[in-house]
Design a protein around this motif. Structure first.
Motif, mmCIF file in Angstrom:
data_model
loop_
_atom_site.group_PDB
_atom_site.id
_atom_site.type_symbol
_atom_site.label_atom_id
_atom_site.label_comp_id
_atom_site.label_asym_id
_atom_site.label_seq_id
_atom_site.Cartn_x
_atom_site.Cartn_y
_atom_site.Cartn_z
ATOM 1 N N PRO A 258 54.410 30.650 16.202
ATOM 2 C CA PRO A 258 54.193 31.890 16.955
ATOM 3 C C PRO A 258 53.727 33.009 16.007
ATOM 4 C CG PRO A 258 56.476 31.096 17.151
ATOM 5 C CD PRO A 258 55.834 30.356 16.027
ATOM 6 N N ASP A 299 56.068 33.673 12.682
ATOM 7 C CA ASP A 299 57.447 33.219 12.599
ATOM 8 C C ASP A 299 57.439 31.887 11.841
ATOM 9 O OD1 ASP A 299 57.503 35.081 15.045
ATOM 10 O OD2 ASP A 299 59.607 34.673 14.649
ATOM 11 N N GLY A 300 58.399 31.694 10.967
ATOM 12 C CA GLY A 300 58.346 30.550 10.054
ATOM 13 C C GLY A 300 58.530 29.199 10.716
ATOM 14 N N TYR A 301 59.162 29.178 11.877
ATOM 15 C CA TYR A 301 59.407 27.884 12.518
ATOM 16 C C TYR A 301 58.237 27.459 13.398
ATOM 17 C CZ TYR A 301 61.119 31.259 16.018
ATOM 18 O OH TYR A 301 61.246 32.318 16.877
ATOM 19 N N ARG A 307 55.993 33.167 22.012
ATOM 20 C CA ARG A 307 56.858 34.300 21.722
ATOM 21 C C ARG A 307 57.563 33.988 20.401
ATOM 22 N NH1 ARG A 307 59.002 30.820 24.879
ATOM 23 N NH2 ARG A 307 61.133 30.134 24.528
ATOM 24 N N GLY A 308 58.045 35.037 19.736
ATOM 25 C CA GLY A 308 58.693 34.819 18.455
ATOM 26 C C GLY A 308 60.013 35.544 18.394
ATOM 27 N N SER A 309 60.540 35.670 17.183
ATOM 28 C CA SER A 309 61.852 36.274 17.017
ATOM 29 C C SER A 309 61.743 37.781 16.807
ATOM 30 C CB SER A 309 62.564 35.659 15.815
ATOM 31 O OG SER A 309 62.929 34.345 16.112
ATOM 32 N N TYR A 310 62.758 38.479 17.275
ATOM 33 C CA TYR A 310 62.769 39.931 17.167
ATOM 34 C C TYR A 310 62.757 40.386 15.707
ATOM 35 C CZ TYR A 310 64.066 44.746 17.842
ATOM 36 O OH TYR A 310 64.073 46.102 17.811
ATOM 37 N N SER A 311 63.447 39.626 14.862
ATOM 38 C CA SER A 311 63.548 40.048 13.455
ATOM 39 C C SER A 311 62.170 40.138 12.797
ATOM 40 C CB SER A 311 64.444 39.091 12.672
ATOM 41 O OG SER A 311 64.038 37.763 12.875
ATOM 42 N N GLU A 314 60.628 43.374 13.746
ATOM 43 C CA GLU A 314 61.404 44.439 13.111
ATOM 44 C C GLU A 314 60.943 44.641 11.666
ATOM 45 O OE1 GLU A 314 65.584 43.660 13.049
ATOM 46 O OE2 GLU A 314 66.092 45.787 12.912
ATOM 47 N N HIS A 315 60.742 43.524 10.947
ATOM 48 C CA HIS A 315 60.246 43.614 9.563
ATOM 49 C C HIS A 315 58.859 44.247 9.521
ATOM 50 C CE1 HIS A 315 63.499 41.720 7.543
ATOM 51 N NE2 HIS A 315 63.448 40.629 8.266
#
Lengths: 416, 107
Positions: A258, A299-301, A307-311, A314-315
């Protein structure tokens, strides 16, 4: 095809804009085509357009499972540049840049290509050494580029915090004045309209469910609307390329991730260029509508979920606020994700495959939008001739066996 | 935000403590000298990249700093299990297919 012009706009104004022609047909699939392009995003539509326009092959279908330009074409951050380090990549992206420069006239469709310049910031001594090396390599390849010191950076972007007091102070930047942004949707629509006018069938809501292969050669595609035959098939499906390769019985050196982006509320003009930073990891431009368009890394995964992660976002925003403290009070409006097909060397794959007549154009990863015209142009030549266009030849899948990688990872300001 | 159970810490922790490290259970060629270019290329670059169940490595970077494995759905992102390095997954595509077939018989 209805020609668009200022005069036409006035003429249609007299009839309250009720008589505009549809931009493309919605045809019923034929049973057999000379070329089938799987994937109706920017790259696929550009491929179909150049097949018809440059190579005179008009018995072409573009097969799209959703709607035209609804995947990564609609989800990217619209940045166009060609300041890549290695010759092979630089030539390919510069080929695209030259096509961008005449694209609106060629398509008779305003793709709103705006050469407002792209700045890649350096925050460390090593960043600056890499920037010097890359700009020199670019200039040797005839690509415009300059190294800016921090004072020049501050002159171009006065609102950026270039003071030495930040955690990662700006030391300078590379600057490509011919780079910029384009209206992403218009690129897909312009190519679709142009291809349709030349006789290409654009088949939307037609999902490929398998390939019909006999004696090591592809015969056609199975779809949810039945079987469609094609002598040559080009697959341009970005994040889902691995899934289609599996249907055809081989693997690709790709991983799908993502990649997220976000836009702010619209504001008055504040930023008239594109600022990218690999070190603090964010990039930002302002659209003509006034919203800040912000993106960063994947996102690393592995993921197919769009969609991806909120973190991750945020970064990204931490980096943007570090560079532009005044943006800390800007409210974000929308956030989304697309699925990018990343290659181990951050360069695309434009290649024949173990199946005869089946070609793949994929692996553009996080930076495919900028290459849309060039990618379509060389892939059309590859499909028409049955062998790789000279600019596409180094991007064969064989490089992952021979080891002749084109390692742009980190080298060319690739946001990763 | 993923909530990930570390099999070493035996606790759920937030995703930010972890780093994804790609496909799990990839064996390095046992005899490097006898390995062909194709096999090396396959080992280095070619991944399964499935749309569905994925067995993958995670690194508990801001915790115990150990590598472990997870089975995760790459469409829903749901983590179905985590297990220590060296162990084998219990949730697999084959196991799911067998379970679905078994249920079909029972009904």
């Amino acid at each position: 095809m209805q020609h668009y012009s200022g005069f036409g706009l006035v003429k249609h104004g007299l009839s309250h804009h009720e008589n505009w022609q549809r931009m493309w047909r919605n045809p019923v699939p034929k049973s057999q085509y000379d070329v089938i392009v799987v994937g109706g995003g920017g790259h696929g539509l550009a491929t179909a357009y150049y097949l018809a326009k440059v190579h005179g092959i008009t018995n072409v279908a573009v097969v799209e499972k959703g709607w035209l330009g609804g995947g990564n074409t609609a989800r990217n951050t619209t940045i166009v540049r060609s300041n890549y380090l290695w010759d092979e990549a630089a030539w390919l992206y510069e080929h695209a840049m030259k096509l961008w420069e005449g694209l609106s006239q060629d398509l008779n469709y305003n793709v709103m290509f705006s050469q407002r310049g792209v700045m890649n910031l350096g925050h460390t001594l090593q960043d600056m050494r890499d920037i010097h090396r890359r700009v020199n390599a670019n200039r040797l390849n005839g690509i415009d580029g300059e190294v800016l010191d921090v004072k020049q950076v501050q002159e171009i972007v006065p609102i950026m915090d270039c003071s030495p007091n930040t955690r990662y102070p700006v030391l300078g930047a590379s600057w490509q004045p011919r780079a910029g942004v384009a209206r992403h949707d218009a690129v897909a629509w312009g190519y679709a309209r142009g291809a349709d006018a030349l006789g290409v069938d654009l088949l939307q809501q037609t999902e490929v469910t398998g390939f019909r292969i006999s004696g090591g050669k592809v015969l056609g595609v199975e779809t949810n609307r039945g079987y469609i035959g094609g002598k040559t098939i080009g697959v341009v499906t970005a994040g889902n390329s691995g899934v289609l390769a599996k249907m055809a019985g081989f693997r690709l050196p790709l991983e799908s991730h993502p990649l997220q982006a976000l836009v702010s509320e619209p504001m008055k003009p504040i930023l008239d260029t594109v600022v990218m930073s690999n070190h603090v990891h964010g990039y930002v431009s302002q659209s003509d509508k006034g919203d800040l368009v912000i993106g960063a890394g994947i996102d690393g995964y592995n993921g197919y979920g769009q969609r991806g992660s909120y973190s991750t976002i945020e970064h990204t925003l931490q980096a943007i606020v570090e560079l532009f403290p005044m943006f800390s009070r800007v409210r974000m409006n929308r956030q989304w994700g697309g699925i990018v097909d990343t290659c181990p060397d951050a360069c695309p794959i434009i290649s024949a495959t173990p199946v005869g007549g089946l070609f793949f154009n994929c692996g553009w990863g996080t930076g495919g939008f900028k290459a849309t015209p060039g990618s379509g142009h060389v892939f059309a030549a590859t499909l028409a001739e049955g062998k790789a266009h000279p600019l596409a030849a180094p991007f064969s899948i064989d490089r992952f066996i021979s080891g002749k990688l084109i390692d742009e990872h980190g080298a060319a300001g690739v946001a990763h | 935000m993923l909530h990930i159970y570390c099999p070493y810490c035996e606790e759920y922790r937030e995703e930010e403590e972890f780093r994804p490290k790609g496909e799990a259970h990839i064996a390095r060629p046992a005899e490097p000298e006898a390995t062909s270019d194709e096999a090396w290329g396959d080992y280095l670059f070619f991944r399964k990249n499935p749309r569905g169940l994925h067995h993958e490595q995670w690194y508990h970077a801001a915790g115990c700093r150990k590598f472990f494995n997870a089975t995760r759905d790459t469409v829903s992102y749901q983590i179905l299990e985590t297990y220590k390095a060296g162990q084998q997954p219990t949730v697999t595509a084959a196991a799911r297919a067998a379970q679905a077939a078994g249920k079909g018989v029972a009904k």
